[in-house]
Design an enzyme around this catalytic site. Structure first.
Site, mmCIF file in Angstrom:
data_model
loop_
_atom_site.group_PDB
_atom_site.id
_atom_site.type_symbol
_atom_site.label_atom_id
_atom_site.label_comp_id
_atom_site.label_asym_id
_atom_site.label_seq_id
_atom_site.Cartn_x
_atom_site.Cartn_y
_atom_site.Cartn_z
ATOM 1 N N ASP A 229 39.361 46.904 28.874
ATOM 2 C CA ASP A 229 38.109 47.248 29.573
ATOM 3 C C ASP A 229 37.765 48.713 29.320
ATOM 4 O OD1 ASP A 229 35.862 46.784 31.054
ATOM 5 O OD2 ASP A 229 36.840 46.979 33.004
ATOM 6 N N LEU B 265 34.583 59.106 46.887
ATOM 7 C CA LEU B 265 34.272 59.584 45.538
ATOM 8 C C LEU B 265 33.491 58.567 44.716
ATOM 9 C CD1 LEU B 265 37.688 61.264 44.591
ATOM 10 C CD2 LEU B 265 35.611 62.362 45.453
ATOM 11 N N GLY B 266 33.717 57.320 44.920
ATOM 12 C CA GLY B 266 33.028 56.300 44.137
ATOM 13 C C GLY B 266 33.561 54.927 44.467
ATOM 14 N N HIS B 267 32.982 53.956 43.794
ATOM 15 C CA HIS B 267 33.360 52.557 44.029
ATOM 16 C C HIS B 267 33.560 51.884 42.691
ATOM 17 C CE1 HIS B 267 33.682 48.872 46.415
ATOM 18 N NE2 HIS B 267 32.993 48.270 45.439
ATOM 19 N N GLY C 19 35.273 48.282 40.478
ATOM 20 C CA GLY C 19 35.024 46.855 40.499
ATOM 21 C C GLY C 19 35.656 46.157 41.682
ATOM 22 N N PHE C 20 36.853 46.580 42.072
ATOM 23 C CA PHE C 20 37.553 45.922 43.174
ATOM 24 C C PHE C 20 38.157 46.944 44.123
ATOM 25 C CE2 PHE C 20 37.476 42.779 39.835
ATOM 26 C CZ PHE C 20 37.096 41.644 40.521
ATOM 27 N N LYS D 128 42.763 54.968 45.849
ATOM 28 C CA LYS D 128 41.941 53.790 45.569
ATOM 29 C C LYS D 128 42.375 52.657 46.483
ATOM 30 C CE LYS D 128 40.437 50.699 41.861
ATOM 31 N NZ LYS D 128 40.574 50.367 40.425
ATOM 32 N N SER E 70 37.290 51.007 46.495
ATOM 33 C CA SER E 70 36.638 52.306 46.659
ATOM 34 C C SER E 70 37.665 53.409 46.478
ATOM 35 C CB SER E 70 35.989 52.408 48.041
ATOM 36 O OG SER E 70 35.019 51.395 48.217
ATOM 37 N N VAL E 71 37.207 54.561 45.982
ATOM 38 C CA VAL E 71 38.079 55.700 45.703
ATOM 39 C C VAL E 71 37.718 56.820 46.672
ATOM 40 C CG1 VAL E 71 38.895 57.308 43.947
ATOM 41 C CG2 VAL E 71 38.176 55.003 43.288
#
EC number: 2.7.11.1
Length: 683
Positions: free
Chosen positions: A223, A98-100, A102-103, A121, A105-106
């Site tokens: 954040d 699904l995405g990446h 900061g620390f 994650k 991947s999902v």
């Protein structure tokens, strides 16, 4: 016939043991001992494995989570097996990616038994950094405090792989991914409706309000940005990614925020700095005791004598006849005779003299925190009160030497009418100020020439565009102002039209540059200005560039007002549909809008807030758009104390409270009573 006696029964003889039987018993004994030892060793190995497994599980999950696992708050956070999650994600294939972050991947995980889809994650710990593991433990420890809000992403479980050091977090699946992906990358049609964007802004504000006002203890996200705002199937916004979040301690207060306000005040540090700046003693004649005591911030040092004899008498004034006091001065004096007393900006040493004071009446009045040098070797003294006793001889000698330097040869010229003395004091004051100003200007010009040489060397080496952006951040405000002053008005106007947007970004981060010059070179090198204009997170600071508050940059202390600042930037991004720093190969008109914060402030000063709104939005509510931009500018104020709380922001967005007004510095028409006094003296 005689009877015969039967012979007695003789027991059968036992066979004597042979040597072979003893040898057989000797052989079976070692086998029994070896078997028992083997069994004991196997049992020890099993016990060791069980203990190691238990210790490994305790290291993976935080201790507070394990100790409170029986509480009803932790029943939703369960432990998944790594094999189960691997099967649900098809061995973490690209089709489920699904995405990446900061620390990590999902991935999307489909469970056939329950029919539900979850987001998995996988924290990245292969690079040797402990940041991924820290975020893993941080989110687990905060999971118990984040239950019960529809505006926060729920953490459902966790898992770990002992062999591959994979730390995995399991969340609820947000179908429309992040706000950054939907608004800035994919540009979803649903977000072209203004009502949907306004609902997203309200949901985000309510989520941060839940963290600041409903959680006990208070949670500071640290954040807030579009990539950490997730959207469900109905485009309802939820706050996620609590890897950098912190819990506010009980003894944390706003003293750090108040210190930022105190930095703007002109406070005299010690007497040595006063002498270096003024290098003079100003003599002023006064016929009364019109001395006004004010705050310690406006302290000057004066040698004061009371009037005992008649004004007509003339007598010599010696240094021993002077009483030393810490004199407080206000800009607007109480009497006309006090008009010549120096202001706190000049920090001069005033000598208010008259005749007839005996040496026995000399007193030391301590009324400031900066009187330490008066009390040297004097056993501390009584702070804040009148101290009796003799003053040290070396102090009196210093005062006398300073007075003799500036005393005229003729006493008649010195003791004159009040008007003449005040004019003389003003002339001396101006003359004595010239030397420090000229010295400062010479040193400043040398610094400018050094900077110009460095810039020429950089141009010869052919630096990239990223290094030129870095030089904008390091640009000195004083240098730019002096250079602009040397230019003619037409060139200065053209330059300001291009450079005004840079001032906003460099100004917000100026505190970071001033605090850690040695560390900032590495920090700013981590800023990746991508082709799309996005700015990535940096591992050397908490937060993201362009979203982080200026007071918490460079590892500063987090507070709720840091989240408020980040929400202000996020609100501008949501209204305008632009990134906070978007540098593209567009015409010059678009280049001037690259810095979103500076552009918004410029439009506010010009009274054209609606030009900031995304042109692709249909069915726009102008009042709501102006309300959102006004709230964003309130959140972006440099002073954290002036920023509103999230509770007040939610009330503004929901219409409970009255619409806010623009901050004074962004108002297009400032009121008549301008609070700042001009430094130009009336002729």
């Amino acid at each position: 016939m005689p009877s015969r006696l039967s012979p007695p029964d003789i027991p059968p003889l036992q066979p004597t043991p042979t040597v072979s039987d003893g040898h057989h018993r000797f052989q079976t004994l070692p086998l029994i001992i070896a078997g028992s030892l083997t069994l004991t060793g196997v049992l020890l190995i099993l016990v060791t494995l069980l203990i190691y497994r238990r210790l490994y599980r305790n290291r993976t999950a935080p201790s507070d989570l394990i100790s409170n696992s029986k509480s009803p708050q932790h029943y939703q956070c369960r432990r998944f097996s790594y094999s189960q999650l691997r099967r649900a994600t098809n061995s973490f294939s690209e089709s489920t990616h699904l995405g990446h972050g900061g620390f990590g991947s999902v991935y999307k995980a489909d469970f056939p038994s329950g029919g539900d889809s979850l987001a998995v994650k996988v924290m990245d710990t292969s690079a040797g950094s402990l940041q991924g593991e820290r975020e893993f433990h941080n989110e687990l420890s905060l999971s118990s405090h984040l239950i019960g809000s529809p505006h926060v992403v729920s953490l459902l479980g966790f898992s770990s792989d002992r062999r591959g050091r994979k730390l995995i977090l399991v969340y609820e699946l947000m179908a429309n991914r992040s706000l950054q992906d939907a608004l800035l990358d994919r540009k979803c049609v649903e977000l072209m409706d203004w009502n949907k964007r306004f609902e997203i802004a309200t949901d985000i504000a309510k989520g941060i309000e839940f963290l600041h006002h409903c959680c006990d203890p208070i949670i500071i996200h640290g954040d807030i940005k579009p990539s950490n705002i997730l959207l469900d199937s109905d485009f309802k916004a939820k706050i996620g990614d609590f890897g950098l979040a912190r819990v506010k301690s009980e003894d944390f207060d706003t003293r750090i925020l108040i210190e930022e306000e105190d930095k703007s005040k002109d406070v005299v540090e010690d007497n040595g700095s006063i002498l270096e700046e003024t290098e003079s003693v100003i003599t002023v004649f006064e016929e009364g005791n019109n001395v006004v005591n004010l705050s310690p911030e406006t302290c000057g040092i004066s040698v004061l004598t009371e009037t005992v004899a008649s004004p007509g008498e003339k007598s010599g004034l010696s240094p021993e006849n002077c009483a030393v006091s810490i004199l407080t001065v206000e800009v607007g004096a109480a009497s006309p005779a006090m008009a010549s007393i120096p202001s706190p900006e000049t920090c001069a040493i005033s000598v208010l003299t008259d005749t007839g004071l005996s040496p026995e009446s000399s007193k030391l009045k301590v009324g400031s925190k900066r009187d330490w040098w008066w009390k040297q070797d004097n056993n501390g003294g009584s702070r804040g009160g009148i101290e009796s006793g003799s003053v040290k001889d070396y102090v009196m000698e210093w005062i006398g030497s300073e007075i003799k330097k500036e005393r005229p040869s003729n006493n008649k010229e010195w003791i004159n009418n009040g008007d003449g003395s005040s004019s003389v004091s003003k002339k001396k004051k101006k003359e004595k100020k010239r030397k420090p100003r000229e010295w400062w200007k010479e040193e400043f010009c040398e610094e400018l020439t050094r900077k110009k040489r460095k810039k020429k060397k950089k141009k010869k080496r052919g630096l990239s565009s990223i290094s030129s952006i870095d030089s904008w951040f390091h640009r000195d405000d004083g240098a730019s102002s002096v250079h602009d002053h040397n230019l003619n008005p037409t060139k200065r106007k053209k330059r300001n039209s291009i450079d005004w947007w840079v001032d906003g970004l460099s100004g917000e981060l100026k505190s970071v540059m001033g605090k850690k010059n040695s560390q900032d070179s590495g920090l700013w090198c981590d800023v990746n200005v991508q082709k799309s204009g996005g700015v990535s997170s940096t591992p050397s600071m908490r937060g993201t560039v362009c979203y982080i508050a200026p007071e918490c940059g460079g590892g500063g202390v987090l507070s709720e007002k840091c989240d408020v600042y980040s929400f202000g930037v996020l609100l501008l991004v949501l209204v305008s549909g632009r990134r906070p720093l978007q540098v593209t190969a567009s015409p010059m008109s678009e280049f001037e809008r690259a810095n979103l914060i500076s552009w918004a402030k410029q439009l506010a000063c010009n009274g054209k807030l609606l030009e900031l709104v995304d042109k692709s939005i249909h069915s726009l509510e102008k009042e709501q758009a102006v309300l959102c931009i006004t709230i964003a500018l309130l959140c972006l104020q440099r002073s954290p104390v002036k920023r509103p709380t999230m509770k007040e922001i939610v009330e503004m967005l929901s219409g409970v409270s009255e619409p806010p007004h623009l901050p004074f510095e962004f108002s297009p028409s400032p009121p008549m009573g301008f609070p700042f006094k001009s430094r130009k003296k009336a002729r």
